[in-house]
Structure formats: C-alpha cells, structure tokens
Design an enzyme around this catalytic site. Structure first.
Site, PDB file in Angstrom:
ATOM      1  N   ARG A   1       0.827  -1.195  -0.015  1.00  0.00           N
ATOM      2  CA  ARG A   1       0.086  -0.087   0.063  1.00  0.00           C
ATOM      3  C   ARG A   1       0.927   1.216   0.151  1.00  0.00           C
ATOM      4  O   ARG A   1       0.669   2.236  -0.711  1.00  0.00           O
ATOM      5  CB  ARG A   1      -0.966   0.002   1.247  1.00  0.00           C
ATOM      6  CG  ARG A   1      -1.917  -1.291   1.437  1.00  0.00           C
ATOM      7  CD  ARG A   1      -3.076  -0.954   2.192  1.00  0.00           C
ATOM      8  NE  ARG A   1      -2.704  -0.949   3.614  1.00  0.00           N
ATOM      9  CZ  ARG A   1      -2.831  -2.085   4.214  1.00  0.00           C
ATOM     10  NH1 ARG A   1      -2.841  -3.460   3.759  1.00  0.00           N
ATOM     11  NH2 ARG A   1      -2.191  -2.096   5.312  1.00  0.00           N
TER      12      ARG A   1
ATOM     13  N   LYS B   1     -12.492  13.882   4.463  1.00  0.00           N
ATOM     14  CA  LYS B   1     -13.743  13.471   3.693  1.00  0.00           C
ATOM     15  C   LYS B   1     -14.663  12.486   4.525  1.00  0.00           C
ATOM     16  O   LYS B   1     -14.040  11.929   5.410  1.00  0.00           O
ATOM     17  CB  LYS B   1     -13.162  12.728   2.429  1.00  0.00           C
ATOM     18  CG  LYS B   1     -14.110  12.097   1.590  1.00  0.00           C
ATOM     19  CD  LYS B   1     -13.675  11.122   0.601  1.00  0.00           C
ATOM     20  CE  LYS B   1     -14.182   9.647   1.142  1.00  0.00           C
ATOM     21  NZ  LYS B   1     -13.968   8.726   0.144  1.00  0.00           N
TER      22      LYS B   1
ATOM     23  N   GLU C   1     -19.743  14.226   1.456  1.00  0.00           N
ATOM     24  CA  GLU C   1     -19.798  13.179   0.219  1.00  0.00           C
ATOM     25  C   GLU C   1     -21.166  12.335   0.529  1.00  0.00           C
ATOM     26  O   GLU C   1     -21.229  11.269   1.283  1.00  0.00           O
ATOM     27  CB  GLU C   1     -18.597  12.192   0.057  1.00  0.00           C
ATOM     28  CG  GLU C   1     -18.855  11.150  -1.064  1.00  0.00           C
ATOM     29  CD  GLU C   1     -17.749  10.231  -1.352  1.00  0.00           C
ATOM     30  OE1 GLU C   1     -16.769  10.233  -0.617  1.00  0.00           O
ATOM     31  OE2 GLU C   1     -17.922   9.382  -2.157  1.00  0.00           O
TER      32      GLU C   1
ATOM     33  N   LYS D   1     -18.881  16.357  -2.724  1.00  0.00           N
ATOM     34  CA  LYS D   1     -18.634  15.253  -3.479  1.00  0.00           C
ATOM     35  C   LYS D   1     -19.757  14.467  -3.975  1.00  0.00           C
ATOM     36  O   LYS D   1     -20.061  13.396  -2.910  1.00  0.00           O
ATOM     37  CB  LYS D   1     -17.463  14.568  -2.904  1.00  0.00           C
ATOM     38  CG  LYS D   1     -17.462  13.164  -3.526  1.00  0.00           C
ATOM     39  CD  LYS D   1     -16.005  12.636  -3.067  1.00  0.00           C
ATOM     40  CE  LYS D   1     -15.468  11.452  -3.818  1.00  0.00           C
ATOM     41  NZ  LYS D   1     -14.164  10.925  -3.544  1.00  0.00           N
TER      42      LYS D   1
HETATM   43  P1  13P Z   1     -14.796   6.288  -6.700  1.00  0.00           P
HETATM   44  O1  13P Z   1     -14.375   7.254  -7.632  1.00  0.00           O
HETATM   45  O2  13P Z   1     -14.079   5.043  -6.816  1.00  0.00           O
HETATM   46  O3  13P Z   1     -16.308   5.952  -6.702  1.00  0.00           O
HETATM   47  O4  13P Z   1     -14.360   6.665  -5.252  1.00  0.00           O
HETATM   48  C1  13P Z   1     -14.364   7.957  -4.787  1.00  0.00           C
HETATM   49  C2  13P Z   1     -14.428   7.872  -3.256  1.00  0.00           C
HETATM   50  O5  13P Z   1     -13.730   8.630  -2.679  1.00  0.00           O
HETATM   51  C3  13P Z   1     -15.523   7.222  -2.603  1.00  0.00           C
HETATM   52  O6  13P Z   1     -15.643   7.690  -1.399  1.00  0.00           O
END
Ligand code: 13P
Length: 338
Positions: free
Chosen positions: A46, A136, A177, A219
């Site tokens: 990772r 986030k 998000e 987001k």
């Molecule tokens: P994806 O663009 O693969 O959906 O991932 C974005 C993300 O940060 C999901 O939390």
C-alpha cells in the site's frame, strides 16, 4: 474557527482545470482492488502504490488534492519524504478520509449510516499535525423499493453536517460526500429523485449546523440509470445531474467534485465533459474526486511490479489529463487512443 486557514486551503484546492484524486480506500476495499491484479494488500504494497500515485511527475498540473487513508499520512514515498510532503511538492493538498465506514441504520431496514463522530475533533488535530488540510466523510444511500427512507435521509444528513462543522472548527476543509449508489435496476428518474431528496436534506442540515458553504466541497454522485438498468449517453447524464444540482446546491459552494461510483474511466470522463459543455457558466466548478476512474488503468499497468512503475504513472497521468480537458468541456472520445 480559523477562517484564513480554511480560505487558503480552499484557494489551493479549487483551481480551474484541476480536481481531486481519491486514494483513501479502507483496508477491505484496497485489498479487493489489489486482489484484482493479484497483489497482496500488505502495509508495504500500500505504501508503494500510494507513493507511486503521489510522486507521478506532472500530476499537479491536473490534480489539486489527494485524499489519503490514515496509515498513508506517515508512510514515506521515498527515503526523504512522507506521502503528504510528496503531494505538497507538486502543489497537491493532502487530505484524509475520516469516517469509519457504513453500517445498517438500526431499526430502519435498507438504510445505512456512517460511523466515526466520537473523538473526531481529537483525530483531526492529529491528522492536521501529520499534514492533512482537508477531510472526507461519505454517507451511502442504497436504492431499493423502500430505501432510502425519509428517516434514513434525515439521519445521514445530520451526520454529514455534524462532521463538516467539526472540520471547520478544527481548520480542515470538509468534503461532504452523499453517495447515492448506482447499484440496482432503478431508472435514471428514480436515481434523480433520490439524489435530489438527499442533497436537499444535506444542505438544510449544513445550514442548521452553521457550516460555511464557501469553505466546503460537495462530492456527489452523478445521476445515472442503475447498473442493471441500461447505460445512458453523456448528454442525458449531464442534464439529469445538472437539474438536481441547480435545485439543491447553493451558488456559495465553490466546487462540486464528483465521485466515479463504478463508472468506467472513459465513461466518467465523457460524462464530466458533457456536464461542463452544458453548464460552462455554472456557479460552482464541476470537477472530479475520482478513485477508481483515475486509478484503475494505472493499477492494471502496475501489477505490483517495480519495473512497471513508469507505465503505471503514465496511465494515471493520462486519465488526469483527459479529465482536465473534460473540466473545460474539451474532451473527445478519440483522445483515448492517443
Ligand atoms: P470512486 O470514484 O471510486 O467512486 O471513489 C471515490 C471515493 O472517494 C468514494 O468515497
């Protein structure tokens, strides 16, 4: 709350023609991505992978923010620098996923809720000391006959707003998000209705919690037909998505950075391009915060082998550049084969 600090982070992140790379997969998710290319998800693998992403030369031309997972904040991309320092060297702001993942919402079949508010302020102080300047938090909404319920939508909005308020109080820009999943056989209209209800509730909750809209990033998902329904053309996706955003997102929000949510890389780029073509004068920037749609081709090129590092970085840079063109509405599908 230090306004100056938040303003300077927003200014560094919200730049025309640049977007965010999400490399913040939780342990089970990154294990799944690595398994697809036959790589074991060890701490070292990772570190190599996320260090490879952050050190891609020229990435800063297209990417202004990098979302990391907790362990990456302290990992080194090479002998000299940590991954956040490597990002900064390219004017990419490092950020951190701070939610602790989703669980079923108790007594509310089909609804989900995200955990992680307890001790959040203390964790944010630590992440900030490690270099993170934004955070986030993802709430997830699955669509079926009943779900998400009104109650589920309200509970999730409350979580997002409480998280965002704590971030701003601690001087980190919150990425908010709410992801309405594309899994299922629902049509694009249903996805649009749910996305609209979710975003309305989120902005009402943000207002209740005194979150400063100018100092956050949204987001969201794009509005799409369910994965098991059909595939829509970019123009249809763009107009369905814009309809919802125009109804729900105040003009004070500086930037809307879409998640890719399982779209194919080229599909996610074409859809972003159509959004920018249809709304060249939108009040918010329309850009990316893609995970899979940026990383997938690079992972395929890498295969866990040191000798493939340059090819993987080229694959990442190509996707970042094509999305940069899509942010300007200047992308064309035939550029994929250049
Ligand atoms: P994806 O663009 O693969 O959906 O991932 C974005 C993300 O940060 C999901 O939390």
């Amino acid at each position: 709350m230090s306004l100056a600090e938040l303003e300077s982070t927003i200014a560094a992140m919200v730049v025309k023609g640049r977007g965010i790379l999400a490399a913040d997969e939780s342990a089970p998710t990154i294990a799944k991505r690595f398994a697809a290319i036959g790589v074991e998800s060890t701490v070292e693998n990772r570190r190599i992978w996320r260090g490879l992403l952050a050190s891609t030369e020229g990435l800063g031309d297209y990417i202004s923010g990098l979302i990391l997972f907790e362990e990456s904040l302290e990992q080194k991309s090479d002998e000299q620098s940590t991954i956040p320092e490597t990002a900064w060297a390219q004017k990419i702001v490092p950020g951190i996923k701070v939610d602790k993942g989703k669980i079923p919402l108790a007594l509310s079949p089909g609804d989900l809720i995200t955990q992680g508010l307890d001790g959040l302020a203390e964790r944010l102080r630590l992440y900030k000391a490690q270099g993170a300047r934004f955070a986030k938090w993802r709430e997830v909404y699955a669509i079926d006959q009943q779900a998400p319920s009104q109650h589920g939508i309200a509970a999730n909005a409350e979580m997002l707003a409480r998280y965002a308020a704590v971030c701003q109080a601690e001087g980190l820009v919150p990425i908010v998000e709410p992801e309405v999943l594309m899994d299922g056989s629902h049509d694009i209209e249903r996805h649009g209705e749910v996305t609209e209800a979710v975003q309305q509730a989120v902005f009402q909750a943000l207002a209740r919690h005194h979150v400063v809209l100018e100092l956050m990033i949204l987001k969201p998902n794009m509005v799409l037909p369910g994965k098991d329904c059909r595939r829509a053309e970019p123009d249809e996706v763009a107009s369905a998505t814009l309809k919802v955003l125009q109804r729900c997102v105040p003009a004070a929000v500086p930037s809307i950075n879409f998640l890719s949510g399982g779209q194919e890389p080229a599909e996610a780029t074409a859809n972003l391009n159509a959004l920018n073509q249809q709304a060249p004068n939108a009040p918010w920037q329309l850009t990316i915060s893609y995970g899979r749609a940026l990383q997938q081709p690079a992972l395929q090129a890498w295969q866990g082998r040191a000798e493939n590092k340059a090819a993987a970085q080229q694959a990442l840079l190509k996707r970042a550049r094509l999305n940069h063109l899509a942010m300007r509405g200047e992308y064309q599908a035939d550029m994929e084969s250049d």
